[in-house]
Design a protein around this motif. Structure first.
Motif, mmCIF file in Angstrom:
data_model
loop_
_atom_site.group_PDB
_atom_site.id
_atom_site.type_symbol
_atom_site.label_atom_id
_atom_site.label_comp_id
_atom_site.label_asym_id
_atom_site.label_seq_id
_atom_site.Cartn_x
_atom_site.Cartn_y
_atom_site.Cartn_z
ATOM 1 N N VAL A 156 -0.854 20.250 -6.474
ATOM 2 C CA VAL A 156 -1.610 21.499 -6.517
ATOM 3 C C VAL A 156 -3.099 21.264 -6.749
ATOM 4 C CG1 VAL A 156 0.375 22.857 -7.275
ATOM 5 C CG2 VAL A 156 -1.139 21.831 -8.981
ATOM 6 N N ALA A 157 -3.451 20.105 -7.323
ATOM 7 C CA ALA A 157 -4.859 19.800 -7.566
ATOM 8 C C ALA A 157 -5.024 18.297 -7.706
ATOM 9 C CB ALA A 157 -5.367 20.514 -8.822
ATOM 10 N N TRP A 158 -6.229 17.828 -7.472
ATOM 11 C CA TRP A 158 -6.549 16.408 -7.641
ATOM 12 C C TRP A 158 -7.944 16.285 -8.246
ATOM 13 C CZ3 TRP A 158 -10.907 14.922 -4.971
ATOM 14 C CH2 TRP A 158 -11.298 15.752 -3.916
ATOM 15 N N THR A 184 -8.341 21.478 -4.833
ATOM 16 C CA THR A 184 -6.981 22.006 -4.885
ATOM 17 C C THR A 184 -6.381 21.952 -3.490
ATOM 18 O OG1 THR A 184 -7.800 24.254 -4.538
ATOM 19 C CG2 THR A 184 -7.498 23.539 -6.815
ATOM 20 N N ASP A 188 -1.161 26.886 -0.858
ATOM 21 C CA ASP A 188 -0.312 26.763 -2.036
ATOM 22 C C ASP A 188 0.993 26.080 -1.640
ATOM 23 O OD1 ASP A 188 0.994 26.931 -4.388
ATOM 24 O OD2 ASP A 188 0.990 29.112 -4.536
ATOM 25 N N PRO A 194 2.502 25.025 -10.820
ATOM 26 C CA PRO A 194 2.585 23.622 -11.216
ATOM 27 C C PRO A 194 3.910 23.285 -11.898
ATOM 28 C CG PRO A 194 1.342 24.836 -12.842
ATOM 29 C CD PRO A 194 1.639 25.803 -11.734
#
Length: 207
Positions: A156-158, A184, A188, A194
């Motif tokens: 979902v994010a890095w 992100t 989605d 998450p």
């Protein structure tokens, strides 16, 4: 007394009543950290410690780093002790056990990427929680833009980082990273958000 004399008197009064400059505050001494000796009683039952702190729900991330040689492979491990630390400068932190065999490889790389896992990635998390296996076998990823660390597909994010500092914390190390890039998922990947960890089990958000 003329206006000039009154002004001069007022200045003298203000100077005499000025609050003295604060004295510098001395830092408290750093507490001594050491392991409990074999002949000592542990201050807390480790099982109770885990049980009680397990009530604090956390997100789950995989910390990755690029190979340092052409013969090496990427490094990575599952981590739930990740947190934001500072906005200016942008800093994050994670904790890793001193006995970790993956941490020395990340330390040699000097960079890492935090991959915040989606709710559907519990199996991927479990794969990165084991030791000695090829954790990246069959895992889709590309290179983070600055460090080149593996950026896992579906996360979902890095957060792409360089190692900023490392501090001791008992049987763990506190690794501080300077954020160089982040983002992100474009879409989605999981409407349930998450992946969470609570009381020793994976969990999902619920409205």
């Amino acid at each position: 007394m003329g206006q000039a004399g009154m002004a001069e008197a007022a200045v003298r009064y203000l100077r005499s009543a000025r609050t003295p400059a604060p004295q510098p505050v001395e830092a408290l001494p750093r507490p001594e950290l050491r392991c409990v000796g074999a002949d000592e009683r542990a201050p807390l039952d480790p099982a109770d410690f885990r049980r009680v702190l397990g009530n604090f729900a956390t997100g789950v991330a995989v910390i990755t780093a690029p190979p340092t040689t052409t013969a090496d492979s990427p490094a990575g491990f599952a981590c739930q002790s990740f947190t934001s630390l500072s906005l200016d400068p942008p800093l994050v932190a994670f904790m890793v056990g001193r006995t970790s065999t993956t941490w020395p490889r990340i330390a040699r790389a000097g960079v890492f990427c935090v991959n915040v896992l989606a709710a559907h990635q519990a199996e991927l998390c479990s794969a990165f929680a084991v030791s000695g296996a090829d954790k990246f076998a069959g895992v889709a990823y590309d290179a983070a833009p600055v460090s080149g660390s593996p950026r896992l597909s579906g996360a979902v994010a890095w957060i792409d980082c360089a190692i900023h500092a490392v501090h001791t914390g008992g049987d763990h190390l506190i690794v501080v990273g300077r954020v160089d890039a982040l983002g992100t998922a474009a879409d989605d990947p999981d409407p349930e958000g998450p992946l969470l960890f609570h009381r020793g089990r994976f969990a999902r958000l619920s409205d």
